[in-house]
Enzyme design. Structure first.
Site, mmCIF file in Angstrom:
data_model
loop_
_atom_site.group_PDB
_atom_site.id
_atom_site.type_symbol
_atom_site.label_atom_id
_atom_site.label_comp_id
_atom_site.label_asym_id
_atom_site.label_seq_id
_atom_site.Cartn_x
_atom_site.Cartn_y
_atom_site.Cartn_z
ATOM 1 N N ASP A 1 59.581 55.849 -42.370
ATOM 2 C CA ASP A 1 59.088 56.591 -40.895
ATOM 3 C C ASP A 1 57.461 57.049 -41.207
ATOM 4 O O ASP A 1 57.351 58.050 -40.528
ATOM 5 C CB ASP A 1 60.100 57.574 -40.409
ATOM 6 C CG ASP A 1 61.348 57.063 -40.149
ATOM 7 O OD1 ASP A 1 61.714 55.980 -39.744
ATOM 8 O OD2 ASP A 1 62.387 57.698 -40.460
ATOM 9 N N HIS B 1 61.456 55.163 -33.649
ATOM 10 C CA HIS B 1 62.170 56.454 -34.276
ATOM 11 C C HIS B 1 62.329 57.540 -33.181
ATOM 12 O O HIS B 1 61.494 57.619 -32.492
ATOM 13 C CB HIS B 1 61.277 56.904 -35.468
ATOM 14 C CG HIS B 1 61.935 58.066 -36.204
ATOM 15 N ND1 HIS B 1 63.005 57.838 -37.073
ATOM 16 C CD2 HIS B 1 61.693 59.149 -36.190
ATOM 17 C CE1 HIS B 1 63.276 58.943 -37.596
ATOM 18 N NE2 HIS B 1 62.385 59.884 -37.078
ATOM 19 N N LEU C 1 64.242 48.772 -45.506
ATOM 20 C CA LEU C 1 63.804 47.375 -46.238
ATOM 21 C C LEU C 1 62.943 47.589 -47.322
ATOM 22 O O LEU C 1 62.094 48.686 -47.390
ATOM 23 C CB LEU C 1 62.897 46.463 -45.055
ATOM 24 C CG LEU C 1 63.608 46.200 -43.825
ATOM 25 C CD1 LEU C 1 62.723 45.555 -42.845
ATOM 26 C CD2 LEU C 1 64.725 44.998 -44.282
ATOM 27 N N GLY D 1 72.594 48.952 -29.914
ATOM 28 C CA GLY D 1 71.632 48.012 -29.341
ATOM 29 C C GLY D 1 71.094 48.167 -28.008
ATOM 30 O O GLY D 1 70.425 47.118 -27.480
HETATM 31 C C1 GRF Z 1 67.589 54.904 -31.206
HETATM 32 O O1 GRF Z 1 67.322 56.238 -30.871
HETATM 33 C C2 GRF Z 1 66.389 54.441 -32.374
HETATM 34 O O2 GRF Z 1 65.029 55.361 -31.789
HETATM 35 C C3 GRF Z 1 67.138 54.872 -33.605
HETATM 36 O O3 GRF Z 1 68.564 54.563 -33.512
HETATM 37 C C4 GRF Z 1 68.968 54.607 -32.190
HETATM 38 C C5 GRF Z 1 69.352 53.064 -31.700
HETATM 39 O O4 GRF Z 1 69.738 53.037 -30.583
HETATM 40 N N1 GRF Z 1 66.474 54.020 -34.903
HETATM 41 P P1 GRF Z 1 70.176 51.582 -29.910
HETATM 42 O O5 GRF Z 1 71.439 50.874 -30.745
HETATM 43 O O6 GRF Z 1 68.984 51.083 -29.675
HETATM 44 O O7 GRF Z 1 70.823 52.015 -28.644
#
Ligand code: GRF
Length: 193
Positions: free
Chosen positions: A150, A114, A98, A20
Site C-alpha cells: 500500500d 485501498h 504480489l 467483487g
Molecule cells: C474494498 O474495500 C477494497 O478497497 C479492498 O477490499 C475491498 C474489496 O471489495 N481492497 P470488493 O470485493 O470489490 O467488493
C-alpha cells in the site's frame, strides 16, 4: 499507456479474492464509450470468490490460481497475462501480496484500491482503526503498486466523513460506494501516461 489496436482499448486483468463489487463497477465502466480499458481477464486466488459470478454473467475469461506455492502461482499468472496481452492489472480486493519478482516481470502497470486515505492505515482493518483513532475522515485511495504494501504513488483519493456512532460496517459501506466511482476516474487519469 499504449492502447492496443483491435478493440482499441487497454487490455485489463482484474484480480479479486472476494465479493467483487469493484470488479463489477470496472466491468460496467469498461462498457462505456469513454472507457480506455476492456476487462479481458479475471484472476482469483479463491474459487469461492463471489465476484467470479460477474465474470460469468459478462462472459469474461476467469482463472483461479492456488497460492499455496506463491512462486508457482505467480509464474502461471505471468504466463496467462502474456498470453492474453494484458497491459494493465487492477487489484480489487485481492488478498495476496504480489512479490517483487512478479511486479518486476509484468511489463504493464499495476493499480490497487485501498479503503483508507493512504499513507494512513495501510494493511487490514482500516475502518476499525480509523474509528478507534477518532479520525474525522477516512476514504479510499487508488495507487500504483510497488513492492511495499500500500505504498506506491497515489493516483486519486476520495474523502469520506466519519459520523458519530459509525460502525466499521457502516463506514465500509459508504466508502465502498465511493470506491466504485474512484477506480474508473483513476484509470481515466492514468490512461494517457
Ligand atoms: C474494498 O474495500 C477494497 O478497497 C479492498 O477490499 C475491498 C474489496 O471489495 N481492497 P470488493 O470485493 O470489490 O467488493
Amino acid at each position: 499507456m499504449a492502447q492496443s489496436t483491435g478493440s482499441n482499448k487497454i487490455k485489463t486483468a482484474v484480480f479479486i479474492s472476494g465479493a467483487g463489487s469493484n470488479l463489477k463497477s470496472l466491468i460496467r465502466f469498461s462498457k462505456n464509450k469513454i472507457s480506455p480499458i476492456s476487462v479481458d481477464l479475471i484472476i482469483s486466488n479463491d474459487r469461492k470468490s463471489k465476484g467470479l459470478g460477474f465474470g460469468k454473467i459478462f462472459k469474461i475469461k476467469r482463472k483461479i490460481f492456488n497460492f499455496k506455492i506463491k512462486k508457482d502461482a505467480e509464474k502461471k499468472i505471468l504466463f496467462e497475462l502474456k498470453k492474453n496481452k494484458i497491459d494493465l492489472i487492477c487489484l480489487a480486493g485481492f488478498m495476496k501480496i504480489l512479490s517483487k519478482n512478479f511486479i518486476k516481470n509484468f511489463k504493464g502497470k499495476i493499480l490497487n484500491i485501498h479503503p483508507s486515505l493512504l499513507p494512513k492505515y495501510k494493511g487490514l482493518k482500516t475502518h476499525e482503526r480509523a474509528i478507534q483513532n477518532k479520525e474525522k475522515y477516512s476514504g479510499c485511495t487508488v495507487h500504483f503498486v510497488n513492492s511495499r504494501l500500500d505504498s506506491g504513488k497515489i493516483i486519486l483519493q476520495k474523502k469520506v466523513k466519519i459520523n458519530k456512532n459509525d460502525s466499521p460496517e457502516k463506514l465500509a459501506k459508504r466508502i465502498l460506494a465511493q470506491e466504485h466511482k474512484l477506480y474508473p476516474k483513476a484509470i481515466l487519469k492514468i490512461s494517457n501516461l
